[in-house]
Enzyme design. Structure first.
Site, PDB file in Angstrom:
ATOM      1  N   ASP A  36     -10.503  17.577 -22.445  1.00 60.10           N
ATOM      2  CA  ASP A  36     -11.599  17.745 -22.054  1.00 60.10           C
ATOM      3  C   ASP A  36     -12.081  16.465 -20.938  1.00 60.10           C
ATOM      4  O   ASP A  36     -13.312  16.312 -20.966  1.00 60.10           O
ATOM      5  CB  ASP A  36     -12.832  18.189 -23.043  1.00 60.10           C
ATOM      6  N   HIS A 239       2.721  -5.806  -5.827  1.00 54.86           N
ATOM      7  CA  HIS A 239       1.632  -4.794  -6.543  1.00 54.86           C
ATOM      8  C   HIS A 239       2.009  -4.916  -7.956  1.00 54.86           C
ATOM      9  O   HIS A 239       1.485  -4.034  -8.653  1.00 54.86           O
ATOM     10  CB  HIS A 239       2.018  -3.467  -5.770  1.00 54.86           C
ATOM     11  N   ASP A 256      -5.100 -11.202  -6.879  1.00 57.33           N
ATOM     12  CA  ASP A 256      -5.580 -10.148  -5.707  1.00 57.33           C
ATOM     13  C   ASP A 256      -6.431  -9.266  -6.394  1.00 57.33           C
ATOM     14  O   ASP A 256      -5.979  -8.331  -7.119  1.00 57.33           O
ATOM     15  CB  ASP A 256      -4.206  -9.502  -5.326  1.00 57.33           C
ATOM     16  N   ASP A 267     -11.918  -7.984  -0.865  1.00 54.66           N
ATOM     17  CA  ASP A 267     -10.458  -8.327  -1.050  1.00 54.66           C
ATOM     18  C   ASP A 267     -10.131  -9.491  -0.975  1.00 54.66           C
ATOM     19  O   ASP A 267      -9.846 -10.079   0.221  1.00 54.66           O
ATOM     20  CB  ASP A 267      -9.656  -7.110  -0.315  1.00 54.66           C
ATOM     21  N   HIS A 339       5.774  -8.250   3.548  1.00 56.33           N
ATOM     22  CA  HIS A 339       4.491  -7.440   3.749  1.00 56.33           C
ATOM     23  C   HIS A 339       3.985  -7.501   4.979  1.00 56.33           C
ATOM     24  O   HIS A 339       4.160  -8.592   5.801  1.00 56.33           O
ATOM     25  CB  HIS A 339       3.528  -7.276   2.647  1.00 56.33           C
ATOM     26  N   HIS A 343      -5.084  -5.706   6.950  1.00 56.79           N
ATOM     27  CA  HIS A 343      -5.335  -4.535   6.980  1.00 56.79           C
ATOM     28  C   HIS A 343      -6.958  -4.321   7.347  1.00 56.79           C
ATOM     29  O   HIS A 343      -7.581  -5.410   7.036  1.00 56.79           O
ATOM     30  CB  HIS A 343      -4.792  -3.688   5.875  1.00 56.79           C
ATOM     31  N   HIS A 350      -7.603  -0.426   1.885  1.00 60.93           N
ATOM     32  CA  HIS A 350      -6.828  -0.320   2.994  1.00 60.93           C
ATOM     33  C   HIS A 350      -7.478   0.561   3.916  1.00 60.93           C
ATOM     34  O   HIS A 350      -7.334   1.738   3.836  1.00 60.93           O
ATOM     35  CB  HIS A 350      -5.539   0.107   2.544  1.00 60.93           C
ATOM     36  N   GLU A 369      -3.999 -12.431   5.030  1.00 64.68           N
ATOM     37  CA  GLU A 369      -3.397 -12.391   3.613  1.00 64.68           C
ATOM     38  C   GLU A 369      -1.801 -12.826   3.859  1.00 64.68           C
ATOM     39  O   GLU A 369      -1.148 -12.249   3.425  1.00 64.68           O
ATOM     40  CB  GLU A 369      -3.527 -11.337   2.869  1.00 64.68           C
ATOM     41  N   TYR A 373       7.125 -15.360  -1.400  1.00 64.78           N
ATOM     42  CA  TYR A 373       7.394 -15.194  -2.892  1.00 64.78           C
ATOM     43  C   TYR A 373       8.938 -15.675  -2.918  1.00 64.78           C
ATOM     44  O   TYR A 373       9.740 -15.157  -2.436  1.00 64.78           O
ATOM     45  CB  TYR A 373       7.167 -13.683  -2.965  1.00 64.78           C
ATOM     46  N   ARG A 382      -0.145 -16.238  -2.532  1.00 67.10           N
ATOM     47  CA  ARG A 382      -0.892 -15.429  -1.519  1.00 67.10           C
ATOM     48  C   ARG A 382      -2.133 -15.974  -1.404  1.00 67.10           C
ATOM     49  O   ARG A 382      -2.695 -16.219  -2.357  1.00 67.10           O
ATOM     50  CB  ARG A 382      -0.874 -14.088  -1.631  1.00 67.10           C
ATOM     51  N   GLU A 384      -5.783 -15.055   0.665  1.00 65.15           N
ATOM     52  CA  GLU A 384      -6.402 -13.912   1.560  1.00 65.15           C
ATOM     53  C   GLU A 384      -7.906 -14.244   1.660  1.00 65.15           C
ATOM     54  O   GLU A 384      -8.628 -14.389   0.628  1.00 65.15           O
ATOM     55  CB  GLU A 384      -6.257 -12.374   0.635  1.00 65.15           C
TER      56      GLU A 384
END
Length: 420
Positions: A36, A239, A256, A267, A339, A343, A350, A369, A373, A382, A384
């Site tokens: 439920d 991620h 992040d 962000d 990457h 964005h 995004h 950003e 790595y 990173r 950003e």
């Protein structure tokens, strides 16, 4: 957000619609989880952008006929018994005040309303938000409605509103920019709280809890996305979001994360040493990323092709990594930077729109950003910021955090009792 914002958005939409058209959008419903339980409800962002309504199941319909637009919002009928379990649903007066839509009807009249419109008038166009990421993408209420309408009224031309509204949303109004700015400020406050309480040996989720506390204490109930709090090797996984590792002495911690304020997102990515001191190697790589971040910021201006931001980042990192001997040939740069650097940011983290194929324009909010790595060294960095493209350049909406290695070390020395 004031109802005038949503009224303006609808008026802008109506100017694009063909005459003899009916437009329909759905707030959506919470997805079923198990037994439920349902997942938390989030209104369809295009629906919210046009109506300001945040409750489930509500439907918006607008007709344009003879140059005249008539708009109606269909809300749930009040249910006193369910209200005792889940609270009251929105009233007609509340819906008018939030949306600026005067004509409010009950949801159980929607079907008869639609039939009456098609029986009494010759409509030629149906507009709906037909978002679909792939063939397997779950069908949404708008898609189902359009499919049924095509069967019952095969003479209709069906139009997809998703790209239209997505492109509207690329350029932010002053009200939207302020929501994003506030989200960024709260996010930055959360990061400072993490810096002030970090110490070697903490679990990643313990560090995350310090961020969460600040957001909740500022009245923020939702996150822009699941928080990434990654230490050591985990920081090299783009991620990573398990947040179950241990931040060992000498390791870097990559954050992040973002607050969501009135449905608009902040962000920020941030990297710091859990013991308050960068090693020489960590500092070397960090400084390269920071210089790239700042160089990208200075490039932001109206008319710049969006794709140039990432092309510049690749060129910058290639030159720097060749200098320090991390790579031997230019094509190897993608081993350590894999990457995109930016964005759009707004109602979605995004955010939507065809900005990737266009040039920057005043009112766009984008991220900056860059990251490097290096799995073999357990170094993930990173940095950003959120940036507004202005009429003559840029504004950094997330300004004020300690960003250089010296600033980070000094901040942790002065504000973190674990470093003393």
């Amino acid at each position: 957000m004031d109802k005038q914002f949503f009224t303006r958005n609808r008026k802008k939409l109506y100017e694009t619609l063909e005459d003899q058209s009916l437009t329909i959008l759905f707030a959506g419903e919470a997805a079923h989880q198990s037994a439920d339980e349902s997942y938390p409800f989030y209104p369809n962002r295009n629906f919210y952008y046009l109506t300001g309504i945040t409750e489930p199941k509500i439907v918006f319909v607008a007709t344009k006929y003879g140059g005249q637009v008539h708009e109606t919002l269909f809300i749930q009928r009040a249910d006193p018994w369910m209200a005792r379990w889940y609270g009251e649903t929105i009233t007609a007066d509340e819906a008018r005040e939030a949306s600026g839509i005067e004509n409010i009807e009950l949801l159980d009249k929607l079907d008869s309303f639609i039939r009456g419109e098609f029986d009494g008038r010759v409509y030629r166009h149906l507009y709906a938000d037909l978002e679909a990421k792939s063939w397997e993408f779950p069908s949404k209420p708008s898609n189902k409605f359009a499919a049924e309408a095509a069967v019952h009224y095969p003479y209709l031309t069906i139009h997809n509103l998703y790209p239209v509204l997505s492109n509207f949303r690329v350029i932010k109004s002053p009200e939207e920019i302020e929501q994003i700015r506030k989200a960024g400020q709260i996010t930055a406050d959360g990061i400072r709280h993490v810096l002030a309480n970090a110490r070697p040996g903490m679990r990643e989720y313990e560090l995350e809890a310090y961020f969460n506390f600040i957001l909740k204490s500022r009245g923020v109930t939702e996150f822009a996305f699941p928080t990434i709090l990654a230490s050591g090797y985990n920081g090299t996984i783009l991620h990573y979001s398990a947040n179950t590792g241990t931040a060992t002495d000498g390791s870097l911690v990559l954050l992040d994360l973002g607050a969501q304020y009135n449905y608009y997102n902040g962000d920020i990515s941030y990297t710091f040493p859990v013991n308050g001191r960068f090693t020489p190697r960590q500092k070397q790589i960090y400084d390269i990323v920071l210089r790239c971040n700042r160089a990208i910021t200075k490039k932001v201006r109206p008319g710049l092709p969006f794709k140039e931001l990432n092309q510049f980042t690749i060129r910058f990192f290639t030159e720097e990594l060749l200098k320090i001997g991390l790579i031997k040939k230019p094509e190897d740069v993608r081993k350590y930077y894999f990457h995109g650097v930016s964005h759009s940011l707004g109602l979605d983290t995004h955010d939507v729109g065809n900005y990737r194929e266009t040039k920057l324009a005043p009112g766009e909010v984008i991220t900056n950003e860059p990251g490097l790595y290096i799995p073999e060294e357990s170094i993930g960095i990173r940095i950003e910021d959120d940036i507004l493209c202005t009429e003559d350049g840029y504004e950094v909406l997330t300004e004020g955090l300690p960003r250089t290695t010296d600033e980070i070390e000094t901040y942790m020395t002065e504000h973190n009792a674990n470093m003393k």
